[in-house]
Design a protein around this motif. Structure first.
Motif, mmCIF file in Angstrom:
data_model
loop_
_atom_site.group_PDB
_atom_site.id
_atom_site.type_symbol
_atom_site.label_atom_id
_atom_site.label_comp_id
_atom_site.label_asym_id
_atom_site.label_seq_id
_atom_site.Cartn_x
_atom_site.Cartn_y
_atom_site.Cartn_z
ATOM 1 N N ALA A 45 1.060 -3.949 12.459
ATOM 2 C CA ALA A 45 2.403 -3.463 12.130
ATOM 3 C C ALA A 45 3.071 -2.917 13.389
ATOM 4 N N THR A 46 4.412 -2.961 13.386
ATOM 5 C CA THR A 46 5.174 -2.471 14.531
ATOM 6 C C THR A 46 6.065 -1.283 14.174
ATOM 7 N N SER A 47 6.310 -1.054 12.890
ATOM 8 C CA SER A 47 7.092 0.113 12.482
ATOM 9 C C SER A 47 6.637 0.556 11.101
ATOM 10 N N TYR A 48 7.007 1.803 10.771
ATOM 11 C CA TYR A 48 6.480 2.428 9.563
ATOM 12 C C TYR A 48 7.552 3.233 8.848
ATOM 13 N N LEU A 49 7.419 3.324 7.527
ATOM 14 C CA LEU A 49 8.260 4.216 6.735
ATOM 15 C C LEU A 49 7.356 4.940 5.744
ATOM 16 N N TRP A 50 7.228 6.247 5.967
ATOM 17 C CA TRP A 50 6.424 7.097 5.112
ATOM 18 C C TRP A 50 7.322 7.783 4.088
ATOM 19 N N THR A 51 6.785 8.041 2.894
ATOM 20 C CA THR A 51 7.453 8.859 1.890
ATOM 21 C C THR A 51 6.456 9.907 1.413
ATOM 22 N N PHE A 52 6.827 11.181 1.558
ATOM 23 C CA PHE A 52 5.957 12.296 1.185
ATOM 24 C C PHE A 52 6.587 13.064 0.038
ATOM 25 N N GLU A 53 6.137 12.819 -1.181
ATOM 26 C CA GLU A 53 6.626 13.553 -2.335
ATOM 27 C C GLU A 53 6.301 15.032 -2.132
ATOM 28 N N GLY A 54 7.302 15.897 -2.233
ATOM 29 C CA GLY A 54 7.082 17.333 -2.102
ATOM 30 C C GLY A 54 6.857 17.824 -0.690
ATOM 31 N N TYR A 69 3.744 21.256 3.232
ATOM 32 C CA TYR A 69 4.007 21.323 1.791
ATOM 33 C C TYR A 69 4.252 22.781 1.419
ATOM 34 N N SER A 70 5.472 23.088 0.924
ATOM 35 C CA SER A 70 5.852 24.479 0.681
ATOM 36 C C SER A 70 5.845 24.865 -0.795
ATOM 37 N N SER A 71 5.479 23.931 -1.674
ATOM 38 C CA SER A 71 5.400 24.251 -3.103
ATOM 39 C C SER A 71 4.092 23.724 -3.665
ATOM 40 N N SER A 72 3.491 24.503 -4.572
ATOM 41 C CA SER A 72 2.248 24.045 -5.187
ATOM 42 C C SER A 72 2.535 22.842 -6.075
ATOM 43 N N GLY A 73 1.546 21.959 -6.184
ATOM 44 C CA GLY A 73 1.693 20.768 -7.000
ATOM 45 C C GLY A 73 0.769 19.669 -6.511
ATOM 46 N N ILE A 74 0.888 18.519 -7.136
ATOM 47 C CA ILE A 74 0.090 17.350 -6.776
ATOM 48 C C ILE A 74 1.074 16.237 -6.441
ATOM 49 N N TYR A 75 0.919 15.659 -5.234
ATOM 50 C CA TYR A 75 1.953 14.795 -4.688
ATOM 51 C C TYR A 75 1.421 13.436 -4.240
ATOM 52 N N ASP A 76 2.313 12.443 -4.340
ATOM 53 C CA ASP A 76 2.026 11.085 -3.888
ATOM 54 C C ASP A 76 2.387 10.941 -2.416
ATOM 55 N N VAL A 77 1.718 10.004 -1.747
ATOM 56 C CA VAL A 77 2.061 9.631 -0.382
ATOM 57 C C VAL A 77 2.147 8.110 -0.334
ATOM 58 N N LYS A 78 3.213 7.609 0.289
ATOM 59 C CA LYS A 78 3.428 6.160 0.372
ATOM 60 C C LYS A 78 3.737 5.778 1.815
ATOM 61 N N LEU A 79 3.140 4.687 2.261
ATOM 62 C CA LEU A 79 3.406 4.143 3.594
ATOM 63 C C LEU A 79 3.756 2.674 3.461
ATOM 64 N N VAL A 80 4.887 2.289 4.063
ATOM 65 C CA VAL A 80 5.241 0.879 4.189
ATOM 66 C C VAL A 80 5.127 0.532 5.667
ATOM 67 N N ALA A 81 4.293 -0.461 5.965
ATOM 68 C CA ALA A 81 4.112 -0.919 7.343
ATOM 69 C C ALA A 81 4.843 -2.246 7.503
ATOM 70 N N TYR A 82 5.583 -2.379 8.599
ATOM 71 C CA TYR A 82 6.387 -3.573 8.854
ATOM 72 C C TYR A 82 5.935 -4.247 10.142
ATOM 73 N N GLY A 83 5.993 -5.560 10.145
ATOM 74 C CA GLY A 83 5.735 -6.332 11.358
ATOM 75 C C GLY A 83 6.401 -7.681 11.224
ATOM 76 N N GLY A 84 7.423 -7.930 12.045
ATOM 77 C CA GLY A 84 8.163 -9.184 11.897
ATOM 78 C C GLY A 84 8.814 -9.239 10.533
#
Length: 104
Positions: A45-54, A69-84
């Motif tokens: 991959a050459t670039s990335y887009l992360w999403t951090f719930e919370g 993370y400034s609030s208690s809870g349970i959170y998802d993490v998502k990474l999209v990797a791009y290349g070409g």
């Protein structure tokens, strides 16, 4: 035989082309206002887009971001990797558990 455009494996990884998204965290059970350092393990991959719930930041294009993370809870993490013209998505549901700090 060409690669299928989208194949989901049992661990939630979506493979498209030759890009493989993946990551780990130095800790995934933390107290409020602690930081988590994410290590990108993506391939081709050459670039990335992360999403951090919370998290702060909520999104990042850094290779190996640090998130608070400034609030208690349970959170998802998502990474999209791009290349070409290819991309791959790696998402862990309920990956980060944030607890209120214990009182003395």
């Amino acid at each position: 035989a060409g690669l299928q455009s989208e194949v989901a494996s049992s661990d939630g990884v979506v493979l498209q082309g030759s890009i493989f998204a993946g990551f780990s965290a130095d800790d995934n059970i933390i107290c409020v206002n602690d930081q988590v350092n994410f290590t990108n393990t993506s391939q081709n991959a050459t670039s990335y887009l992360w999403t951090f719930e919370g998290g702060n930041p909520a999104t990042s294009t850094e290779t190996n971001p640090t998130v608070i993370y400034s609030s208690s809870g349970i959170y998802d993490v998502k990474l999209v990797a791009y290349g070409g013209s290819d991309s791959s998505i790696y998402e862990l549901t309920d990956y980060i558990e944030v607890f209120d700090a214990p009182t003395a």
